[in-house]
Scaffold this active site. Structure first.
Site, mmCIF file in Angstrom:
data_model
loop_
_atom_site.group_PDB
_atom_site.id
_atom_site.type_symbol
_atom_site.label_atom_id
_atom_site.label_comp_id
_atom_site.label_asym_id
_atom_site.label_seq_id
_atom_site.Cartn_x
_atom_site.Cartn_y
_atom_site.Cartn_z
ATOM 1 N N GLY B 35 0.787 -1.225 0.000
ATOM 2 C CA GLY B 35 0.000 0.000 0.000
ATOM 3 C C GLY B 35 0.813 1.266 0.000
ATOM 4 O O GLY B 35 0.484 2.232 -0.691
ATOM 5 N N ASN B 115 -8.000 -13.180 4.707
ATOM 6 C CA ASN B 115 -8.238 -12.097 3.759
ATOM 7 C C ASN B 115 -9.620 -12.063 3.148
ATOM 8 O O ASN B 115 -10.019 -11.064 2.556
ATOM 9 C CB ASN B 115 -7.188 -12.165 2.637
ATOM 10 C CG ASN B 115 -5.803 -11.824 3.145
ATOM 11 O OD1 ASN B 115 -5.654 -11.285 4.241
ATOM 12 N ND2 ASN B 115 -4.783 -12.153 2.362
ATOM 13 N N ILE B 138 -5.829 -6.538 -5.154
ATOM 14 C CA ILE B 138 -4.492 -7.127 -5.118
ATOM 15 C C ILE B 138 -4.492 -8.283 -4.109
ATOM 16 O O ILE B 138 -3.779 -9.262 -4.251
ATOM 17 C CB ILE B 138 -3.446 -6.079 -4.662
ATOM 18 C CG1 ILE B 138 -3.387 -4.918 -5.654
ATOM 19 C CG2 ILE B 138 -2.097 -6.701 -4.445
ATOM 20 C CD1 ILE B 138 -2.613 -3.705 -5.129
ATOM 21 N N ASP B 171 2.125 -10.719 -13.016
ATOM 22 C CA ASP B 171 2.520 -11.890 -13.807
ATOM 23 C C ASP B 171 2.993 -11.455 -15.190
ATOM 24 O O ASP B 171 3.931 -12.019 -15.755
ATOM 25 C CB ASP B 171 1.339 -12.860 -13.944
ATOM 26 C CG ASP B 171 0.833 -13.333 -12.585
ATOM 27 O OD1 ASP B 171 -0.394 -13.412 -12.386
ATOM 28 O OD2 ASP B 171 1.689 -13.610 -11.716
ATOM 29 N N HIS B 198 -4.203 -16.353 -10.824
ATOM 30 C CA HIS B 198 -3.053 -15.664 -10.231
ATOM 31 C C HIS B 198 -2.422 -16.487 -9.121
ATOM 32 O O HIS B 198 -2.108 -15.968 -8.048
ATOM 33 C CB HIS B 198 -3.506 -14.284 -9.724
ATOM 34 C CG HIS B 198 -2.377 -13.413 -9.236
ATOM 35 N ND1 HIS B 198 -1.321 -13.039 -10.024
ATOM 36 C CD2 HIS B 198 -2.158 -12.846 -8.019
ATOM 37 C CE1 HIS B 198 -0.490 -12.295 -9.316
ATOM 38 N NE2 HIS B 198 -0.964 -12.152 -8.101
#
Lengths: 347, 353
Positions: B35, B115, B138, B171, B198
């Site tokens: 961040g 998360n 993200i 990526d 991802h």
């Protein structure tokens, strides 16, 4: 970038704006000493984006490998080489064109920059000694506080080692200029990138002298507004230290300002065809009676091409200069003494 | 690098009224390892009128720090859960870097337990306070987080598949770098689509479509593919417990957000890969090249041609993505229905020194 057209009225003879002697066309090697810290990481990131850097070497006492591998994935030119530990510093700095030093401890609330000198002087000494050995021709740019003291320490050690070039040693004061631009633009409701203002003197409290009388666009505030603005610029660092409440000092804005300065050094080294590269920085100087003093400098392939000297000052600014010179001279004397003492202990 | 066309050209001024278009970007998790550098890179962009920085830890220091950077626009800090909605309110783009990073040996489920609620809370806040925003995650594991967010947005009636992204730009960045290095050319000059997801083998760099052509034998291609897929782990291991990719992730995310902002500003022909709700394959969420516009995805580019090796890899990754999507959706449904969750693991300390 700071297009200091007004400042050029103070410059005597400029070299012709064609390829200057000694310009380097190859990619450059830049070393960041203290690359894992709060300033070092974002600074290393910004430098990784500069296409003129071919090799970015990172040094810190530990954890550099992780930061290095992380940065190495970014799809720009520079290869990233991390080093850490006792022997890592010289390897990191070996044959560097530019060494930028954010290493050291930051302030906590209530501290002045000068309170850091005992701890951070060792950093300065180690880098100076390493530079003398492995990259004597490099440009050295110090962020480590207190700059007013640290730069004289480094100069003293480099002199003793016989590798001192006063045109290649800088204390980074760009953040004061950045803050001045931002605060002036806030008041004038304009774009900070279009504000040009020299900030001279040193890099702490009242040794920071923003020369509002030379600001472009002109700053036409009342006396009170001028005083407040100057105080704001001078105390901005403390403002951030207090806002961070023990968690550190300015890191991101410092990384921004320092990368701006290093990018300017690089433009100077590569030789700028169309415009002068002019930046303020704290350097050895005969512009005033203080042996080290920040003024706008024309940068070129050999570092300082020309010191543009003092901008025109109005009466208030003259007074402020007279007030701060003894403070600055004391810091410089302290730095020189520390440097002399350290020559015997930090080799 | 960040040449954002000024949006002021979008301002229509009529004699009888002034319409001012301000551009607001919100960074959720602005105090963390990603961040902070991300916020710095965005602060350097011209044209952002308000940069809102939110985190659970105190943000006034970082906001003060960044406010000194000599760029137009304001920087405002927001701290704590109760300030999440004000932080994202009216935002054009919300980019979410909040959450725990991976540690060595960590399983994906563990990360999702920590998360997943970030996805739920942010999606809820955006639904309430900025339903038109382009929302870009993200936070890992992206393959599950994006479906979680989509489900929450659906529950609020604010889901627009054009406006929800999982950022996979890193990526692409890594692919360009590794291929550029291998071919001894500037990594900047490499163009390559990276599709799929991802994480691990769900990351599928289409090396057969690389420009300039990557001419190596299959073994080299497999090695390179594997390196791109495991690059995140490479950094996690190199950081030895101190976190995952932060600086390169900040760079990649800033590049993606910059493209979103240019698209909002009217620039045409912008193409980025990102992980989005998709009908290109039978995985409900899939990363592929997207033509971006004012409202997010303007057009899904057709799936690029693939070599046999890549087709095989695609077949292997699709079931994983379908399962990840199910897990993500179930997480959201469980959360929304108020059932108890597994205990949240402790977060990493803030500093990475």
């Amino acid at each position: 970038m700071i297009i200091a057209s007004r400042l050029l009225t103070h410059v005597g003879k400029l070299p012709p704006m064609v390829q200057q002697l000694g310009c380097i066309n190859r990619g450059l090697k830049v070393s960041v000493v203290g690359s894992v810290g709060g300033i070092g990481q974002p600074l290393s990131l910004l430098l990784k984006l500069n296409p003129d850097i071919e090799k970015l070497s990172l040094y810190d006492i530990k954890n550099t490998t992780g930061v290095g591998v992380d940065l190495s994935h970014i799809n720009t030119r520079a290869s990233v080489c991390p080093f850490e530990g006792k022997d890592g510093l010289k390897k990191a700095m070996d044959k560097a064109d530019i060494v930028v030093v954010p290493a050291g401890l930051p302030r906590k609330p209530g501290m002045k920059r000068e309170d850091l000198v005992d701890v951070n002087a060792t950093v300065a000494c180690e880098v100076a000694v390493a530079a003398s050995e492995v990259c004597p021709g490099a440009m050295l740019a110090f962020i480590t506080n207190p700059i007013n003291v640290i730069v004289p320490i480094v100069a003293t050690i480099l002199k003793a080692k016989g590798t001192y070039d006063p045109n290649r040693l800088f204390g980074v004061t760009s953040l004061d200029v950045v803050r001045a631009q931002t605060f002036v633009a806030d008041i004038l409701n304009s774009n900070p990138q279009k504000v040009n203002i020299p900030v001279i003197g040193g890099h702490t409290g009242r040794t920071i002298l923003p020369i509002l009388s030379q600001c472009d666009p002109p700053f036409n505030g009342t006396v009170k507004e001028r005083e407040e603005l100057i105080k704001h610029i001078q105390n901005a660092g403390t403002e951030v230290v207090n806002a961070k409440d023990g968690l550190g000092s300015a890191t991101l804005s410092m990384a921004f300002a320092a990368s701006h300065f290093i990018n300017a050094l690089i433009r100077g080294i590569k030789g700028s065809k169309d415009q002068c590269v002019v930046e303020c920085a704290y350097v050895e100087s005969d512009v005033t009676e203080a042996q080290f003093f920040a003024t706008p400098l024309v940068l070129g392939p050999q570092g300082i091409e020309q010191n543009t000297g003092l901008p025109e000052l109005d009466d208030e600014e003259r007074k402020a200069l007279d007030f701060m010179l003894p403070i600055l001279k004391e810091s410089i004397e302290k730095g020189i003494k520390i440097g002399e003492d350290m020559m015997n202990s930090c080799v | 690098m960040f040449l954002l066309t000024s949006l002021k050209s979008q301002t229509k001024v009529a004699a009888w009224r002034v319409v001012v278009r301000t551009l607001k970007v919100a960074v959720v998790g602005a105090g963390g390892g990603i961040g902070q550098p991300l916020s710095l890179l965005l602060r350097r962009c011209p044209g952002i009128d308000e940069l809102a920085l939110h985190d659970l830890t105190e943000m006034k220091g970082i906001a003060a720090d960044l406010s000194h950077v000599s760029q137009t626009g304001n920087v405002v800090g927001f701290t704590g859960e109760q300030e999440l909605e004000p932080a994202v309110s009216g935002a054009d783009v919300v980019v979410v870097a909040a959450g725990m990073p991976r540690l060595p040996g960590m399983q994906r489920d563990h990360l999702m337990a920590a998360n997943g609620n970030v996805a739920v809370k942010v999606a809820t806040a955006v639904s309430n306070a900025s339903p038109g925003a382009l929302l870009a995650f993200i936070t890992n594991p992206v393959n599950m987080i994006v479906p979680t967010a989509a489900e929450v947005l659906r529950a609020h009636g604010t889901f627009d598949p054009r406006r929800l992204f999982g950022i996979t730009t890193l990526d692409v960045v890594r692919s360009k770098k590794f291929i550029g290095d291998s071919m001894n050319i500037s990594p900047d000059e490499v163009n390559i689509p990276v599709i799929g997801g991802h994480a691990g083998i769900t990351i599928l760099p289409l090396i057969s479509q690389c420009q300039p052509r990557y001419r190596r034998d299959l073994q080299e291609i497999q090695k390179l593919t594997n390196r791109i897929q495991e690059a995140g782990t490479e950094v996690v291991n190199a950081k030895a417990g101190k976190g995952s990719a932060t600086l390169s992730m900040a760079y990649a995310a800033a590049t993606f957000v910059d493209s979103l902002l240019r698209a909002i500003g009217g620039q045409e022909e912008l193409v980025e890969c990102a992980f989005v709700a998709s009908e290109l394959t039978d995985a409900p969420f899939f990363a592929s090249p997207l033509n971006l516009g004012k409202d997010g995805i303007k057009r899904y580019m057709p799936l690029p041609q693939m070599s046999d090796y890549e087709k095989e890899a695609l077949e292997k990754l699709l079931p994983i993505l379908r399962q990840n999507a199910d897990e993500g959706v179930n997480f959201a449904r469980t959360f929304l229905s108020g059932q108890s969750r597994a205990p949240v693991p402790a977060a990493l300390p803030l500093t990475t020194n």
